[in-house]
Motif scaffolding. Structure first.
Motif, short mmCIF file in Angstrom:
data_model
loop_
_atom_site.label_atom_id
_atom_site.label_comp_id
_atom_site.label_asym_id
_atom_site.label_seq_id
_atom_site.Cartn_x
_atom_site.Cartn_y
_atom_site.Cartn_z
N ALA A 132 24.63 -17.84 -27.06
CA ALA A 132 23.13 -18.22 -26.61
C ALA A 132 23.57 -18.73 -25.07
N GLN A 133 24.88 -18.47 -24.78
CA GLN A 133 24.98 -19.13 -23.02
C GLN A 133 24.21 -17.79 -22.42
N ILE A 134 25.27 -16.48 -22.37
CA ILE A 134 24.86 -15.16 -22.25
C ILE A 134 23.54 -15.01 -21.89
N THR A 135 22.60 -15.06 -22.83
CA THR A 135 21.49 -14.73 -22.11
C THR A 135 20.79 -15.61 -21.47
N LEU A 136 21.38 -16.84 -21.66
CA LEU A 136 20.30 -17.71 -20.73
C LEU A 136 21.03 -18.08 -19.35
N ASP A 137 22.09 -17.06 -18.60
CA ASP A 137 23.04 -17.40 -17.94
C ASP A 137 22.89 -15.48 -17.17
N LEU A 138 21.67 -14.74 -17.73
CA LEU A 138 21.33 -13.94 -17.68
C LEU A 138 19.43 -13.55 -16.91
N SER A 139 19.45 -15.04 -17.65
CA SER A 139 18.07 -15.44 -16.94
C SER A 139 18.49 -15.73 -15.31
N THR A 140 19.18 -16.79 -15.41
CA THR A 140 19.38 -17.72 -13.96
C THR A 140 21.06 -17.48 -13.09
N GLU A 141 21.68 -17.09 -13.69
CA GLU A 141 22.71 -16.68 -12.60
C GLU A 141 22.94 -15.28 -11.73
N TRP A 142 22.31 -14.84 -12.59
CA TRP A 142 22.14 -12.97 -12.65
C TRP A 142 20.34 -12.84 -11.73
N THR A 143 19.97 -13.47 -10.79
CA THR A 143 18.89 -13.68 -10.61
C THR A 143 18.60 -12.98 -9.39
N ARG A 144 20.02 -12.80 -8.72
CA ARG A 144 19.85 -11.65 -7.16
C ARG A 144 19.74 -10.22 -7.75
N TYR A 145 20.27 -9.77 -8.84
CA TYR A 145 20.05 -8.35 -9.54
C TYR A 145 19.04 -7.89 -10.44
N HIS A 146 18.22 -8.96 -10.20
CA HIS A 146 16.61 -8.64 -11.10
C HIS A 146 16.04 -7.75 -10.98
N ARG A 147 15.25 -7.19 -11.41
CA ARG A 147 14.61 -6.32 -11.03
C ARG A 147 13.12 -6.46 -10.40
N ASP A 148 12.40 -6.03 -9.42
CA ASP A 148 11.08 -6.26 -8.72
C ASP A 148 10.34 -6.40 -10.02
N GLY A 149 9.24 -7.69 -10.43
CA GLY A 149 8.89 -7.77 -11.42
C GLY A 149 9.41 -8.01 -12.92
N ALA A 150 11.02 -8.70 -12.45
CA ALA A 150 11.03 -9.38 -13.79
C ALA A 150 10.96 -11.05 -14.29
N PRO A 151 10.32 -11.07 -15.66
CA PRO A 151 9.70 -11.41 -16.34
C PRO A 151 10.15 -13.63 -16.10
N GLN A 152 10.12 -14.23 -16.03
CA GLN A 152 11.01 -15.71 -15.55
C GLN A 152 10.85 -15.90 -17.56
N LEU A 153 12.41 -15.71 -17.92
CA LEU A 153 12.13 -16.18 -19.40
C LEU A 153 12.89 -17.27 -19.76
N TYR A 154 13.23 -18.08 -19.02
CA TYR A 154 13.41 -19.46 -19.20
C TYR A 154 13.25 -20.25 -17.68
N PRO A 155 12.23 -20.11 -17.80
CA PRO A 155 11.24 -20.99 -16.82
C PRO A 155 11.78 -22.19 -16.51
N GLU A 156 12.04 -23.09 -15.19
CA GLU A 156 12.47 -24.30 -15.37
C GLU A 156 11.53 -25.42 -15.66
N PRO A 157 10.66 -24.98 -15.21
CA PRO A 157 9.42 -26.48 -16.25
C PRO A 157 9.83 -26.13 -17.51
N LEU A 158 10.00 -25.66 -18.23
CA LEU A 158 9.11 -25.11 -19.71
C LEU A 158 10.76 -25.11 -20.21
#
Length: 340
Positions: A132-158
């Motif tokens: 469960a934490q692995i995918t959340l960390d891919l979205s939040t901790e690995w942001t500097r390596y996301h592709r251009d145009g990567a979606p926000q799968l865990y947007p902070e407001p939601l």
């Protein structure tokens, strides 16, 4: 994952949720900082929990910084194996059994060896199997390596709403199908069955008027639900006795699942052949003959779903991922024809 679980005295299935919770973070606070090429994500296409990580890695475009290793669809009491690779060894880690990486981290690792797991390549040791934490960390901790145009799968407001919906999906649906399949008594099975379909009815009502589970874009919650829905008719309906209705007989959920399946990053990760092989061969207590069903017909996954009429933007302000990388594609004939 492996089925590290037991049953209560009344036959109710309980999953062991004591995972290795070390995290790979931007600041390296657990001793494992982000470093491109340092870590390897080990998965099995058959496993719904690992399938989440495959989807998120692909949607975020992390292929160049986080390599991936695929275990075969079956395993023995020792652990998942790399029998799909030449010589039965992972070409990067050089191991035959995933347990070897677990034992490097924790000698004589006493628990079930599960996927997904992230392995530190230099040491050969598992960093985490906390799916469960692995995918959340891919979205939040690995942001500097996301592709251009990567979606926000865990947007902070939601995040609060995503967490709330995802928790109910986990307890009642993701784990609910297993609670049915591994029930040790009629009473436990019927309770599990009722809980599962109560939750599926709730999801149908929620999705009847909105395209995605939270907000108007794909989020972590959708990823978590999709991997169970994709396995529902091929496996859970018969093998786990979740047979009130097939997914294809639940109009809202079937349309929702087809919508996601036809979205790049989702259907192109689904290997129906390996999914069926895993459940029907590994679960010898449920299916002692080891016979794997030939069906169901997969052509329905590509039929129009009509969910565009509900609005929504699959990737928000982002873009779809590109074609699946060579060497990471689902083998021909293992799925419905996919949109890459």
């Amino acid at each position: 994952m492996s089925y590290v679980a037991d049953s209560t005295s009344d036959g109710e299935f309980n999953r062991d949720t004591d995972y290795i919770t070390t995290r790979i973070t931007a600041d390296g606070r657990d001793g494992y900082p982000l470093e491109p090429g340092r870590y390897r994500l080990v998965v099995a296409r058959a496993c719904p929990w690992a399938n989440r990580a495959i989807i998120v890695r692909r949607l975020l475009g992390l292929e160049d910084v986080l390599s991936i290793g695929f275990c075969g669809p079956t395993h023995d009491e020792r652990s998942w194996t790399f029998d799909l690779d030449p010589g039965g060894r992972d070409p990067v880690l050089g191991i035959e059994y995933l347990r070897e990486a677990y034992n490097t981290r924790i000698p004589e690792y006493p628990k079930g060896v599960t996927v997904p797991a992230i392995v530190d390549i230099p040491s050969g040791a598992v960093v985490t199997n906390d799916f469960a934490q692995i995918t959340l960390d891919l979205s939040t901790e690995w942001t500097r390596y996301h592709r251009d145009g990567a979606p926000q799968l865990y947007p902070e407001p939601l995040r609060d709403e995503i967490d709330e919906v995802a928790q109910r999906i986990y307890t009642e649906v993701n784990n609910g199908v297993y609670r049915c399949g591994f029930a040790g008594s009629q009473r436990a099975y019927e309770r599990a069955y009722d809980r599962l379909f109560t939750a599926l009815d709730w999801l149908s009502e929620r999705l009847a008027g909105q395209r995605y589970l939270v907000g108007d874009t794909i989020t972590e919650a959708d990823v978590r639900l999709f991997t169970t829905l994709a396995r529902f008719d091929p496996v859970y309906h018969g093998h786990f006795k979740t047979n009130r209705h097939k997914l294809a007989e639940m109009p809202v959920l079937w349309a929702y699942a087809r919508d996601l399946f036809q979205t790049p990053g989702f259907g192109d990760t689904i290997d129906f052949v390996q999914i069926k092989q895993h459940y029907y061969i590994v679960h010898s207590d449920i299916n002692p003959t080891g016979v794997v069903p030939k069906g169901p017909d997969l052509s329905g996954w590509l039929t129009p779903h009509g969910r565009e009429g509900l609005g929504g933007r699959p990737f928000g302000d982002g873009t779809p991922p590109g074609p699946t990388r060579e060497g990471e594609r689902v083998p021909a004939g293992h799925s419905a024809d996919r949109v890459d």
